[in-house]
Scaffold this motif. Structure first.
Motif, PDB file in Angstrom:
ATOM      1  N   UNK A   1       0.855  -1.192   0.000  1.00 34.41           N
ATOM      2  CA  UNK A   1       0.000   0.000   0.000  1.00 34.41           C
ATOM      3  C   UNK A   1       0.879   1.226   0.000  1.00 34.41           C
ATOM      4  N   UNK A   2       0.590   2.227  -0.792  1.00 33.02           N
ATOM      5  CA  UNK A   2       1.506   3.352  -0.960  1.00 33.02           C
ATOM      6  C   UNK A   2       1.221   4.497   0.003  1.00 33.02           C
ATOM      7  N   UNK A   3       2.291   5.199   0.342  1.00 37.03           N
ATOM      8  CA  UNK A   3       2.185   6.390   1.173  1.00 37.03           C
ATOM      9  C   UNK A   3       1.322   7.430   0.470  1.00 37.03           C
ATOM     10  N   UNK A   4       1.494   7.562  -0.836  1.00 34.81           N
ATOM     11  CA  UNK A   4       0.708   8.543  -1.585  1.00 34.81           C
ATOM     12  C   UNK A   4      -0.781   8.249  -1.485  1.00 34.81           C
ATOM     13  N   UNK A   5      -1.166   6.986  -1.600  1.00 39.98           N
ATOM     14  CA  UNK A   5      -2.578   6.618  -1.480  1.00 39.98           C
ATOM     15  C   UNK A   5      -3.118   6.960  -0.101  1.00 39.98           C
ATOM     16  N   UNK A   6      -2.318   6.683   0.921  1.00 45.04           N
ATOM     17  CA  UNK A   6      -2.725   6.980   2.288  1.00 45.04           C
ATOM     18  C   UNK A   6      -2.921   8.482   2.491  1.00 45.04           C
ATOM     19  N   UNK A   7      -1.948   9.270   2.065  1.00 44.71           N
ATOM     20  CA  UNK A   7      -2.035  10.727   2.240  1.00 44.71           C
ATOM     21  C   UNK A   7      -3.216  11.277   1.437  1.00 44.71           C
ATOM     22  N   UNK A   8      -3.422  10.797   0.235  1.00 47.61           N
ATOM     23  CA  UNK A   8      -4.554  11.282  -0.571  1.00 47.61           C
ATOM     24  C   UNK A   8      -5.893  10.901   0.059  1.00 47.61           C
ATOM     25  N   UNK A   9      -5.979   9.723   0.683  1.00 47.50           N
ATOM     26  CA  UNK A   9      -7.209   9.336   1.390  1.00 47.50           C
ATOM     27  C   UNK A   9      -7.458  10.286   2.562  1.00 47.50           C
TER      28      UNK A   9
ATOM     29  N   UNK B   1      -2.095  21.625   0.599  1.00 46.09           N
ATOM     30  CA  UNK B   1      -1.678  22.124  -0.701  1.00 46.09           C
ATOM     31  C   UNK B   1      -0.821  21.051  -1.369  1.00 46.09           C
ATOM     32  N   UNK B   2      -0.658  21.094  -2.700  1.00 44.01           N
ATOM     33  CA  UNK B   2       0.122  20.061  -3.382  1.00 44.01           C
ATOM     34  C   UNK B   2       1.526  19.865  -2.788  1.00 44.01           C
ATOM     35  N   UNK B   3       2.191  20.957  -2.409  1.00 40.54           N
ATOM     36  CA  UNK B   3       3.537  20.848  -1.835  1.00 40.54           C
ATOM     37  C   UNK B   3       3.496  20.111  -0.495  1.00 40.54           C
ATOM     38  N   UNK B   4       2.466  20.381   0.287  1.00 37.84           N
ATOM     39  CA  UNK B   4       2.308  19.729   1.588  1.00 37.84           C
ATOM     40  C   UNK B   4       2.062  18.225   1.408  1.00 37.84           C
ATOM     41  N   UNK B   5       1.244  17.874   0.448  1.00 40.17           N
ATOM     42  CA  UNK B   5       0.944  16.471   0.167  1.00 40.17           C
ATOM     43  C   UNK B   5       2.207  15.750  -0.294  1.00 40.17           C
ATOM     44  N   UNK B   6       2.972  16.377  -1.171  1.00 43.33           N
ATOM     45  CA  UNK B   6       4.210  15.770  -1.663  1.00 43.33           C
ATOM     46  C   UNK B   6       5.223  15.589  -0.530  1.00 43.33           C
ATOM     47  N   UNK B   7       5.366  16.588   0.315  1.00 50.89           N
ATOM     48  CA  UNK B   7       6.319  16.493   1.421  1.00 50.89           C
ATOM     49  C   UNK B   7       5.892  15.416   2.416  1.00 50.89           C
ATOM     50  N   UNK B   8       4.599  15.315   2.693  1.00 56.52           N
ATOM     51  CA  UNK B   8       4.096  14.281   3.604  1.00 56.52           C
ATOM     52  C   UNK B   8       4.353  12.897   3.030  1.00 56.52           C
ATOM     53  N   UNK B   9       4.120  12.729   1.743  1.00 52.80           N
ATOM     54  CA  UNK B   9       4.345  11.437   1.090  1.00 52.80           C
ATOM     55  C   UNK B   9       5.816  11.057   1.143  1.00 52.80           C
ATOM     56  N   UNK B  10       6.700  12.002   0.840  1.00 54.18           N
ATOM     57  CA  UNK B  10       8.144  11.719   0.900  1.00 54.18           C
ATOM     58  C   UNK B  10       8.579  11.345   2.310  1.00 54.18           C
ATOM     59  N   UNK B  11       8.073  12.055   3.311  1.00 57.82           N
ATOM     60  CA  UNK B  11       8.449  11.774   4.698  1.00 57.82           C
ATOM     61  C   UNK B  11       7.984  10.389   5.126  1.00 57.82           C
ATOM     62  N   UNK B  12       6.790   9.984   4.714  1.00 56.62           N
ATOM     63  CA  UNK B  12       6.284   8.652   5.065  1.00 56.62           C
ATOM     64  C   UNK B  12       6.997   7.541   4.301  1.00 56.62           C
ATOM     65  N   UNK B  13       7.474   7.853   3.109  1.00 51.70           N
ATOM     66  CA  UNK B  13       8.213   6.869   2.322  1.00 51.70           C
ATOM     67  C   UNK B  13       9.627   6.653   2.833  1.00 51.70           C
ATOM     68  N   UNK B  14      10.168   7.617   3.549  1.00 52.99           N
ATOM     69  CA  UNK B  14      11.556   7.526   4.027  1.00 52.99           C
ATOM     70  C   UNK B  14      11.711   6.327   4.955  1.00 52.99           C
ATOM     71  N   UNK B  15      12.835   5.664   4.863  1.00 57.70           N
ATOM     72  CA  UNK B  15      13.094   4.484   5.700  1.00 57.70           C
ATOM     73  C   UNK B  15      13.254   4.831   7.152  1.00 57.70           C
TER      74      UNK B  15
ATOM     75  N   UNK C   1      10.659  16.182  12.823  1.00 56.41           N
ATOM     76  CA  UNK C   1       9.268  16.576  12.710  1.00 56.41           C
ATOM     77  C   UNK C   1       9.105  17.348  11.440  1.00 56.41           C
ATOM     78  N   UNK C   2       8.183  16.938  10.616  1.00 53.49           N
ATOM     79  CA  UNK C   2       7.872  17.617   9.366  1.00 53.49           C
ATOM     80  C   UNK C   2       6.577  18.360   9.550  1.00 53.49           C
ATOM     81  N   UNK C   3       6.578  19.641   9.318  1.00 54.18           N
ATOM     82  CA  UNK C   3       5.326  20.363   9.319  1.00 54.18           C
ATOM     83  C   UNK C   3       5.090  20.809   7.899  1.00 54.18           C
ATOM     84  N   UNK C   4       4.199  20.121   7.240  1.00 52.60           N
ATOM     85  CA  UNK C   4       3.889  20.424   5.853  1.00 52.60           C
ATOM     86  C   UNK C   4       2.795  21.467   5.824  1.00 52.60           C
ATOM     87  N   UNK C   5       3.198  22.701   5.576  1.00 47.58           N
ATOM     88  CA  UNK C   5       2.215  23.792   5.510  1.00 47.58           C
ATOM     89  C   UNK C   5       2.385  24.554   4.232  1.00 47.58           C
TER      90      UNK C   5
END
Length: 127
Positions: free
Chosen positions: A67-75, A104-118, A123-127
């Protein structure tokens, strides 16, 4: 990127109370991709310093079957858009903390990258 191999545990906290948390739980459980690949449960959190007992304020999601981080964040973003007040959402994966506020798109992308990281640790604050 898909989460594969090992089990991934996420905790989600939602501002504005247990009603929003139950709503998010129902939303994620109704998503076909989540139903196939994850367990979603509301759990009591550990008390913070100075507090006693536990509260039902953490949504725990356990997945590991591609299951992908992107799918989770988009849900999460889709659910948040259905809420009249659009609450702040905090996601924890190990030591990594992601906060969704504006989605915002940048926030979604940053959240996805942070969740994908090993490995987390920041702390990431995607704003």
């Amino acid at each position: 990127m898909c989460w594969g191999g090992g089990e991934v545990r996420l905790e989600v906290q939602v501002a504005s109370g247990a009603g929003n948390l139950r709503s998010l739980q129902g939303w994620l459980r109704s998503d076909p991709q989540v139903r196939r690949s994850a367990t979603v449960e509301v759990r009591g959190s550990s008390p913070r310093p100075g507090e006693m007992g536990t509260a039902l304020d953490v949504l725990q999601l356990v997945t590991g079957n591609g299951w992908s981080a992107a799918s989770f964040v988009l849900a999460l973003v889709a659910w948040r858009q259905t809420r009249p007040q659009r609450p702040r959402v905090e996601i924890r994966r190990g030591d990594t903390v992601i906060i969704l506020t504006d989605c915002l798109p940048e926030e979604i992308e940053r959240a996805t990258r942070a969740l994908d990281a090993d490995e987390g640790g920041e702390e990431e604050q995607a704003q």
